[in-house]
Motif scaffolding. Structure first.
Motif, PDB file in Angstrom:
ATOM      1  N   HIS A 181       4.320   7.621   5.977  1.00 21.68           N
ATOM      2  CA  HIS A 181       2.966   7.939   6.434  1.00 21.68           C
ATOM      3  C   HIS A 181       2.291   6.822   7.250  1.00 21.68           C
ATOM      4  CE1 HIS A 181       0.970   5.668   3.205  1.00 21.68           C
ATOM      5  NE2 HIS A 181      -0.170   5.906   3.816  1.00 21.68           N
ATOM      6  N   ASP A 182       2.565   5.554   6.970  1.00 21.99           N
ATOM      7  CA  ASP A 182       1.928   4.466   7.725  1.00 21.99           C
ATOM      8  C   ASP A 182       2.936   3.656   8.555  1.00 21.99           C
ATOM      9  OD1 ASP A 182      -0.729   4.850   7.226  1.00 21.99           O
ATOM     10  OD2 ASP A 182      -0.901   3.368   5.618  1.00 21.99           O
ATOM     11  N   HIS A 211       0.848  -1.200   0.000  1.00 24.30           N
ATOM     12  CA  HIS A 211       0.000   0.000   0.000  1.00 24.30           C
ATOM     13  C   HIS A 211       0.880   1.246   0.000  1.00 24.30           C
ATOM     14  CE1 HIS A 211      -2.647   3.201   1.399  1.00 24.30           C
ATOM     15  NE2 HIS A 211      -1.843   3.367   2.431  1.00 24.30           N
ATOM     16  N   ASP A 266      -2.963   9.016  -0.885  1.00 26.65           N
ATOM     17  CA  ASP A 266      -3.344   7.922   0.018  1.00 26.65           C
ATOM     18  C   ASP A 266      -4.790   7.515  -0.287  1.00 26.65           C
ATOM     19  OD1 ASP A 266      -3.058   6.122   2.139  1.00 26.65           O
ATOM     20  OD2 ASP A 266      -3.497   7.590   3.693  1.00 26.65           O
TER      21      ASP A 266
HETATM   22 MG    MG Z   1      -2.086   4.925   4.082  1.00 24.55          MG
END
Ligand code: MG
Length: 371
Positions: free
Chosen positions: A108-109, A79, A190
């Protein structure tokens, strides 16, 4: 004599729009470090994230589906790579700083615990009276404190722009000044990414059909465009072509809409672009169509009985593992035992669990609680 290749500042001066963030204008790092001639600061941040342990563990963390459904669907790692790819496409189209975009996207994750948002909710519940738990904030804790890869400072010593960009993700409900356009691009990418890949995974795994999804205007129009181009193609190819078209359609829309918004605001610098408010977004029409798709995915996929069951079990196991580790911190690995003096027993236990892959979390549960 062969001339030296252009420095990163010279390259940026050639390519970047006036409203892009320039490496030369960076507010720098907490622990000052000499610049490298061949890699700009944001490129270096990207590489630091890519080489850290928390990054590699994203491969074992679920996005929407756990490993019991085969190997087709996205993981948190794939992802993230898709977000980075789509964000770079948008950033390049608008003349923004791709190195900064990529660093932000890879980060970001990074703070996601095992079992996605279900895991985050479980840890937030465990730490309810101790300040809660946010995966977005945890990404900053990882890169500021938990990763230890350099002899002379803790964390990855990332630039102020990457850290503050991630910080804007923590509380999206309180209106704050708009972040850099590069941060806005990652946020927008995203959403494009998960709308497209969750559609793909849900159809491929048989939770919904493309026919059912075609009640939604966005999917109906996308499938129609694929059929005009390729006619009656077999179902698997139709799904794949639809997902490609779904990404393309959203990226085109965001590029067109944002280019127009930027042209209207005409910011002369990155700082001026922030003052102008959010400039990177889909058109109102696409935003409404995406909201319909997301509502459908929420009802039919994320809340699917099979997935709810898997998540409930994982949450129960995480809570029990947390209780066991918080009560007996001597079971924590040395790195997290050392954290107790700083953050207390309960948060140290939660930080250990947050770093686990789905598989390791179940294994630790079996070993520590399940006996
Ligand atoms: Mg994400």
């Amino acid at each position: 004599m062969t001339p030296l290749p252009p420095s990163f500042s010279e390259r940026e001066a050639l390519w970047l729009a006036p409203f892009a963030m320039r490496s030369a204008d960076s507010r720098g790092r907490r622990y000052p470090q000499e610049e490298q001639p061949y890699r700009g600061p944001f490129q270096r941040d990207r590489d630091r994230i890519l080489h850290c342990g928390a990054w590699r563990r994203l491969s074992g963390k679920m996005q929407v589906f756990t490993g019991d459904r085969g190997d087709y669907h996205r993981t948190r790692l794939t992802h993230t790579m898709e977000v980075a790819s789509i964000a770079r496409t948008i950033g390049r189209g608008l003349g923004l700083n791709e190195d900064l975009i990529e660093a932000l996207a890879l980060l970001h994750d990074l703070g996601h615990p095992p079992f996605g948002h279900a895991g985050e909710d479980a840890l937030a519940e465990c730490l309810e009276r101790d300040g809660g738990f946010s995966h977005n904030r945890h990404a900053i804790t990882i890169v500021e404190e938990l990763e230890r890869r350099y002899p002379d400072f803790p964390g990855l010593n990332l630039t102020a722009e990457v850290l503050s960009g991630q910080a804007t993700r923590i509380d999206k409900t309180t209106p704050a000044a708009a972040p850099l356009l590069e941060v806005q691009v990652v946020e927008t990418a995203d959403s494009i990414t998960y709308d497209a890949h969750d559609t793909d995974d849900a159809v491929k795994l048989g939770l919904v059909t493309l026919d059912e999804l075609s009640q939604l205007e966005l999917i109906r129009a996308t499938v129609a465009e694929v059929r005009v181009r390729w006619g009656n193609i077999e179902p698997n190819m139709l799904r794949k072509a639809t997902v490609h078209e779904l990404i393309d359609r959203q990226v085109r829309d965001v590029l067109q809409t944002s280019a127009a918004t930027i042209a209207l605001a005409a910011p002369a610098s990155a700082a001026a672009a922030c003052r102008a408010g959010w400039l990177i977004h889909p058109s109102a029409e696409l935003a409404a169509r995406k909201a319909e798709l997301e509502a459908f995915l929420y009802e039919r996929v994320y809340r699917h009985a099979d997935l709810v069951q898997v998540r409930r079990l994982a949450q129960r196991q995480m809570r029990e593992l947390f209780d066991a580790l918080a009560a007996r911190p001597e079971r924590l690995p040395p790195k997290y035992r050392d954290r107790i003096a700083q953050v207390g027993q309960r948060r140290a236990a939660a930080e250990f669990i947050a770093g686990m892959t789905d598989r390791y979390c179940v294994q630790q549960y079996d070993e520590i609680v399940g006996t």
